[in-house]
Motif scaffolding. Structure first.
Motif, PDB file in Angstrom:
ATOM      1  N   LEU A 162       0.811  -1.216   0.000  1.00 30.15           N
ATOM      2  CA  LEU A 162       0.000   0.000   0.000  1.00 30.15           C
ATOM      3  C   LEU A 162       0.847   1.269   0.000  1.00 30.15           C
ATOM      4  N   LEU A 163       2.184   1.116  -0.006  1.00 28.20           N
ATOM      5  CA  LEU A 163       3.069   2.274   0.007  1.00 28.20           C
ATOM      6  C   LEU A 163       4.092   2.168  -1.115  1.00 28.20           C
ATOM      7  N   PHE A 164       4.468   3.323  -1.666  1.00 24.81           N
ATOM      8  CA  PHE A 164       5.520   3.380  -2.679  1.00 24.81           C
ATOM      9  C   PHE A 164       6.901   3.329  -2.029  1.00 24.81           C
ATOM     10  N   ASP A 165       7.863   2.798  -2.752  1.00 21.15           N
ATOM     11  CA  ASP A 165       9.272   2.896  -2.378  1.00 21.15           C
ATOM     12  C   ASP A 165       9.727   4.318  -2.673  1.00 21.15           C
ATOM     13  N   LEU A 166      10.140   5.053  -1.636  1.00 23.82           N
ATOM     14  CA  LEU A 166      10.541   6.449  -1.819  1.00 23.82           C
ATOM     15  C   LEU A 166      11.742   6.581  -2.736  1.00 23.82           C
ATOM     16  N   ASN A 167      12.598   5.580  -2.744  1.00 25.98           N
ATOM     17  CA  ASN A 167      13.799   5.650  -3.571  1.00 25.98           C
ATOM     18  C   ASN A 167      13.489   5.588  -5.064  1.00 25.98           C
ATOM     19  N   GLY A 168      12.256   5.265  -5.412  1.00 23.84           N
ATOM     20  CA  GLY A 168      11.880   5.227  -6.808  1.00 23.84           C
ATOM     21  C   GLY A 168      11.566   6.593  -7.395  1.00 23.84           C
ATOM     22  N   PHE A 169      11.632   7.646  -6.567  1.00 25.53           N
ATOM     23  CA  PHE A 169      11.318   9.001  -7.029  1.00 25.53           C
ATOM     24  C   PHE A 169      12.582   9.853  -7.062  1.00 25.53           C
ATOM     25  N   ASP A 170      12.782  10.547  -8.168  1.00 28.26           N
ATOM     26  CA  ASP A 170      13.944  11.432  -8.300  1.00 28.26           C
ATOM     27  C   ASP A 170      13.906  12.559  -7.266  1.00 28.26           C
ATOM     28  N   ALA A 171      12.715  12.959  -6.843  1.00 30.11           N
ATOM     29  CA  ALA A 171      12.589  14.081  -5.909  1.00 30.11           C
ATOM     30  C   ALA A 171      13.062  13.719  -4.506  1.00 30.11           C
ATOM     31  N   PHE A 172      13.118  12.431  -4.173  1.00 29.61           N
ATOM     32  CA  PHE A 172      13.477  12.012  -2.823  1.00 29.61           C
ATOM     33  C   PHE A 172      14.989  12.023  -2.648  1.00 29.61           C
ATOM     34  N   HIS A 173      15.461  12.782  -1.658  1.00 33.58           N
ATOM     35  CA  HIS A 173      16.887  12.905  -1.365  1.00 33.58           C
ATOM     36  C   HIS A 173      17.179  12.166  -0.064  1.00 33.58           C
ATOM     37  N   ARG A 174      17.569  10.927  -0.168  1.00 31.51           N
ATOM     38  CA  ARG A 174      17.705  10.067   1.001  1.00 31.51           C
ATOM     39  C   ARG A 174      18.724  10.601   2.015  1.00 31.51           C
ATOM     40  N   ASP A 175      19.753  11.277   1.549  1.00 28.80           N
ATOM     41  CA  ASP A 175      20.821  11.741   2.434  1.00 28.80           C
ATOM     42  C   ASP A 175      20.611  13.178   2.908  1.00 28.80           C
ATOM     43  N   ALA A 176      19.431  13.730   2.676  1.00 30.35           N
ATOM     44  CA  ALA A 176      19.177  15.120   3.055  1.00 30.35           C
ATOM     45  C   ALA A 176      19.207  15.290   4.576  1.00 30.35           C
ATOM     46  N   PRO A 177      19.615  16.456   5.064  1.00 30.07           N
ATOM     47  CA  PRO A 177      19.749  16.672   6.519  1.00 30.07           C
ATOM     48  C   PRO A 177      18.421  16.716   7.259  1.00 30.07           C
ATOM     49  N   TYR A 178      17.316  16.855   6.556  1.00 26.02           N
ATOM     50  CA  TYR A 178      16.018  16.919   7.229  1.00 26.02           C
ATOM     51  C   TYR A 178      15.405  15.542   7.443  1.00 26.02           C
ATOM     52  N   TYR A 179      16.096  14.475   7.060  1.00 24.45           N
ATOM     53  CA  TYR A 179      15.677  13.111   7.380  1.00 24.45           C
ATOM     54  C   TYR A 179      16.625  12.530   8.428  1.00 24.45           C
ATOM     55  N   THR A 180      16.109  11.636   9.265  1.00 28.81           N
ATOM     56  CA  THR A 180      16.951  10.921  10.222  1.00 28.81           C
ATOM     57  C   THR A 180      17.524   9.710   9.503  1.00 28.81           C
ATOM     58  N   GLY A 181      18.772   9.840   9.055  1.00 27.97           N
ATOM     59  CA  GLY A 181      19.390   8.816   8.215  1.00 27.97           C
ATOM     60  C   GLY A 181      19.465   7.456   8.869  1.00 27.97           C
ATOM     61  N   SER A 182      19.703   7.419  10.191  1.00 26.59           N
ATOM     62  CA  SER A 182      19.818   6.130  10.869  1.00 26.59           C
ATOM     63  C   SER A 182      18.500   5.370  10.813  1.00 26.59           C
ATOM     64  N   ILE A 183      17.372   6.087  10.856  1.00 26.24           N
ATOM     65  CA  ILE A 183      16.072   5.415  10.791  1.00 26.24           C
ATOM     66  C   ILE A 183      15.778   4.953   9.368  1.00 26.24           C
ATOM     67  N   LEU A 184      16.201   5.717   8.374  1.00 27.76           N
ATOM     68  CA  LEU A 184      16.088   5.236   6.990  1.00 27.76           C
ATOM     69  C   LEU A 184      16.890   3.952   6.815  1.00 27.76           C
ATOM     70  N   ASP A 185      18.073   3.900   7.438  1.00 27.93           N
ATOM     71  CA  ASP A 185      18.883   2.673   7.378  1.00 27.93           C
ATOM     72  C   ASP A 185      18.197   1.529   8.113  1.00 27.93           C
ATOM     73  N   ASP A 186      17.671   1.831   9.299  1.00 31.75           N
ATOM     74  CA  ASP A 186      17.040   0.791  10.117  1.00 31.75           C
ATOM     75  C   ASP A 186      15.832   0.162   9.424  1.00 31.75           C
ATOM     76  N   THR A 187      15.091   0.954   8.658  1.00 32.14           N
ATOM     77  CA  THR A 187      13.812   0.489   8.124  1.00 32.14           C
ATOM     78  C   THR A 187      13.838   0.168   6.633  1.00 32.14           C
ATOM     79  N   VAL A 444      16.536   4.494  17.458  1.00 31.57           N
ATOM     80  CA  VAL A 444      16.619   3.319  16.595  1.00 31.57           C
ATOM     81  C   VAL A 444      15.205   2.811  16.348  1.00 31.57           C
ATOM     82  N   VAL A 445      15.022   2.201  15.200  1.00 33.98           N
ATOM     83  CA  VAL A 445      13.744   1.582  14.867  1.00 33.98           C
ATOM     84  C   VAL A 445      14.029   0.158  14.407  1.00 33.98           C
ATOM     85  N   ASP A 446      13.496  -0.800  15.132  1.00 35.04           N
ATOM     86  CA  ASP A 446      13.698  -2.218  14.840  1.00 35.04           C
ATOM     87  C   ASP A 446      12.420  -2.770  14.222  1.00 35.04           C
ATOM     88  N   ILE A 447      12.513  -3.225  12.969  1.00 35.62           N
ATOM     89  CA  ILE A 447      11.359  -3.807  12.301  1.00 35.62           C
ATOM     90  C   ILE A 447      10.826  -5.002  13.103  1.00 35.62           C
TER      91      ILE A 447
END
Length: 495
Positions: A162-187, A444-447
């Motif tokens: 029911l959700l899109f993969d964010l990495n499939g969009f050019d607009a999504f900047h995974r390494d941007a400072p306004y995201y918590t990178g460790s949680i992107l890694d965790d999930t 941290v976020v543990d699946i």
């Protein structure tokens, strides 16, 4: 002090209505690095007369588009029965002088103007998120352009396609400072990210497990240097135990431990989860393909379980509901100086607005000094995460607005939230800013916790809370069926 200066700089931006254009985690940057000055007068004079360096603002490079005034719908949560848990980061109807409300309003106006859209909330009870998305997908309608879901619902929704993969969009900047990178890694799952936590997701801040301490009680027991202990990496479970093991007191003299007494720590049953993750455990880890695998039994997990048992299952140290009461009772007890520590989600800092006695905020202790960083978990329900549902009518538009909302929140919502938390008593100095950074940077976020894969997480908590610390035999019994459950979970993303 660097972090305090950065915060004050951000708060200065807020004053303007216009928006300016199972392995251990990496250790936090040492906030106590010393400053050095030159002994050569000429060098000092040259430095003082040098032009100030220009600040380089982060540019997400989001293409501006005109969507002709279209309504842009964001699904978010309505208030729960307590009234405390409510969306605070999606929509504000008008300016009212309250910093957080006005930050949301100004950010949305900026995004509306950038894309010529009208951001509109679709507010529903949290328990109906999943069914609403499923029904929308089945009907083929487009009920939401973005969805602010809880962490647990985000994973269930991703598992249900029911959700899109964010990495499939050019607009999504995974390494941007306004995201918590460790949680992107965790999930991330097989290189895909279905949710983001960062400067926009303020409820995820509110749901972060934390530790508060009563400064008056600390003074009474001649306890000092807690902030320095954190900075030096010496704030451990053993130190916590040493501070609390002998201070429990039968205040009413009735010979029975009850809610009229003094404790080392007040908390709730969720503290078992908080301490389990603070002491560096994860249910799931990753392999080289970004696929999940069980961490299994380790000696460090056994040591963590013993320390949690030692702290949380001792009635002289901890009151967590075994004697009756709930968070509201424990809050009043903390305000009445009936404990040294109070462990709850970060939102409880603001609930203590009327507390007369000064208090401070700390991260939860580490397992030992070998552990490289302080960790804390985010409550699976008391949280939020930004997602793009597959029912979005124009996914590319959703991705662009998703990114710009996140970017704009960095200079609006984040400083406004810090101001909200730091406004309260004893939360206005650089120490408090620093400890807040430790908390939010160490999440941290543990699946395996969110999905309760193979019931390993709930089984461990049940074991430890019951005082039956038989971790090795627990894994021998449950690991094989749990692996089958994990295979089923992963198949949701591979089939």
């Amino acid at each position: 002090m660097k972090k305090l200066f950065s915060l004050l700089t951000i708060l200065a931006v807020l004053a303007s209505p216009a928006l300016c254009a199972c392995g251990e985690s990496k250790p936090n940057t040492d906030p106590s690095a010393e400053n050095t000055t030159s002994d050569i007068p000429a060098a000092v004079e040259a430095e003082e007369n040098a032009p100030a360096p220009e600040e380089t603002a982060y540019d997400p490079g989001i293409e501006q588009k005109d969507y002709a005034g279209r309504t842009f719908t964001i699904m978010d949560r309505s208030p729960d029965s307590s009234g405390w848990w409510i969306s605070m980061d999606v929509y504000s109807e008008e300016l009212n002088g309250e910093p957080l409300n006005d930050a949301v309003f100004n950010r949305n106006e900026t995004v509306n103007a950038y894309f010529n859209v009208k951001i509109t909330p679709f507010t529903i009870p949290d328990g109906t998120f999943l069914a609403t998305l499923r029904n929308s997908a089945s009907a083929g309608d487009h009920i939401a352009d973005l969805a602010m879901l809880t962490l647990a619902t985000s994973i269930t929704s991703a598992k249900s396609s029911l959700l899109f993969d964010l990495n499939g969009f050019d607009a999504f900047h995974r390494d941007a400072p306004y995201y918590t990178g460790s949680i992107l890694d965790d999930t991330s799952i097989l290189g895909r990210n279905y949710l983001a936590v960062g400067d926009m997701t303020l409820v995820a801040n509110e749901g972060t497990w934390s530790m508060m301490y009563n400064k008056q009680v600390a003074e009474n027991y001649e306890i000092t240097g807690l902030y320095d202990m954190v900075r030096e990496g010496k704030w451990t479970a053993d130190q916590f135990y040493a501070l609390t093991k002998d201070i429990g007191t039968d205040l009413d003299g009735n010979g029975t431990t009850d809610l009229n007494d003094f404790f080392g720590m007040l908390t709730t049953g969720d503290a078992y989860t908080g301490f389990l993750y603070a002491l560096d455990y994860r249910v799931l880890d990753k392999d080289e393909n970004d696929a999940y695998v069980f961490c299994g039994f380790t000696e460090r997990l056994a040591a963590a379980a013993e320390k949690i048992n030692m702290i949380l299952n001792d009635d002289r140290i901890t009151c967590h509901g075994q004697l009756g009461g709930d968070w509201s009772v424990f809050q009043k007890m903390f305000e009445a100086n009936q404990s040294l520590f109070y462990s709850e989600v970060l939102q409880c800092v603001t609930r203590l607005r009327n507390m007369d006695v000064d208090f401070g905020v700390l991260p939860l202790p580490k397992l030992d000094e070998v552990q490289s960083a302080y960790h804390t978990n985010i409550h699976s329900w008391a949280s939020d995460a930004l997602t793009i549902p597959t029912v979005a009518e124009d996914p590319e538009m959703s991705a662009g607005v998703f990114e710009y909302l996140s970017f704009a929140s960095m200079s609006t919502l984040k400083p406004a939230y810090y101001e909200k938390v730091l406004t309260y008593k004893a939360m206005r100095d650089e120490d408090s800013v620093e400890m807040l950074d430790y908390l939010l940077d160490g999440r941290v976020v543990d699946i395996g916790y969110l999905d309760n894969t193979g019931t390993i997480y709930s089984g461990l908590v049940s074991q430890i809370s019951s005082g039956k610390i038989e971790i090795a035999s627990f894994f021998q019994k449950w690991e094989k069926p749990a692996k089958k459950q994990l295979e089923k979970f992963m198949s949701s993303f591979t089939e």
